[in-house]
Design a protein around this motif. Sequence first.
Motif, short mmCIF file in Angstrom:
data_model
loop_
_atom_site.label_atom_id
_atom_site.label_comp_id
_atom_site.label_asym_id
_atom_site.label_seq_id
_atom_site.Cartn_x
_atom_site.Cartn_y
_atom_site.Cartn_z
N TYR A 189 6.45 33.58 14.87
CA TYR A 189 7.36 34.90 14.89
C TYR A 189 8.24 34.90 16.08
O TYR A 189 7.87 34.38 17.17
N TYR A 218 10.05 38.48 18.15
CA TYR A 218 10.20 39.61 18.16
C TYR A 218 11.04 40.32 19.26
O TYR A 218 11.21 39.38 20.19
N PHE A 262 10.55 43.05 14.92
CA PHE A 262 10.52 41.97 14.04
C PHE A 262 11.75 41.37 13.80
O PHE A 262 12.80 42.21 13.40
N THR A 289 3.36 42.15 3.92
CA THR A 289 4.06 40.87 4.42
C THR A 289 3.52 40.72 5.98
O THR A 289 2.95 41.59 6.42
N TYR A 290 3.64 39.28 6.12
CA TYR A 290 2.89 39.13 7.59
C TYR A 290 4.06 39.39 8.74
O TYR A 290 4.42 38.32 9.30
N LYS A 291 4.27 40.60 8.98
CA LYS A 291 4.84 40.87 10.17
C LYS A 291 4.52 42.25 10.64
O LYS A 291 3.95 43.13 9.69
N ARG A 320 -0.23 32.78 14.80
CA ARG A 320 -1.47 33.20 14.33
C ARG A 320 -1.83 32.05 13.24
O ARG A 320 -1.09 31.13 12.93
N GLU A 343 0.30 45.86 9.97
CA GLU A 343 0.88 45.07 9.29
C GLU A 343 0.51 45.67 7.65
O GLU A 343 -0.61 46.09 7.67
#
Lengths: 114, 108
Positions: free
Chosen positions: A33, A35, A45, B93-95, A95, B90
């Motif tokens: 990810y 951010y 995000f 969705t995975y954010k 993750r 969360e």
Amino acid sequence: EPEVTQTPSHQVTQMGQEVILRCVPISNHLYFYWYRQILGQKVEFLVSFYNNEISEKSEIFDDQFSVERPDGSNFTLKIRSTKLEDSAMYFCASRTYGGATEAFFGQGTRLTVV
Amino acid sequence: GIQVEQSPPDLILQEGANSTLRCNFSDSVNNLQWFHQNPWGQLINLFYIPSGTKQNGRLSATTVATERYSLLYISSSQTTDSGVYFCAVERGTYKYIFGTGTRLKVLA
């Protein structure tokens, strides 16, 4: 303890220049990810990445942004033509998989566009 | 989308005091984490706590998922605890969606 590492810690760039922010996620992690945090605001995000493709992106993540996992260990965020409003702290996270697991955040890259 | 609110927004303590920071969220969540952002802007993972209670030294956290809140306790605060504390949740969705933060200042 394994950690997510980001380089550089601080980057200053001229408006209109391209920048690449680099991240090394934890080695057995599969989800990655980016951010962003504009000074004084909350963390937002930008994009998630799994299996060598973007899983989801926010409306902030426009055509000026791209992500890549070029060599199986690094995960990069490229901004093609920086604007003043791109000045922010950028955090990388990873993750193991997308379910009920902890996300590990890097300590950030402070990008200053002048 | 889910809303995440933290209180108080600002907190000033004398060294040695205890405090409780709260995170309320508007819908059920699968994951929740607490972070400390130090004065240099670095984001430090504190707890991964989708439910239950955890402790780590002077810090502990409790999440009551059914009532949609989480608490972070800081005991015997030190000047190095200063900074901004964020919770992030969360749902689906995975954010992570981050809260607005609590800015803590601990005075010597």
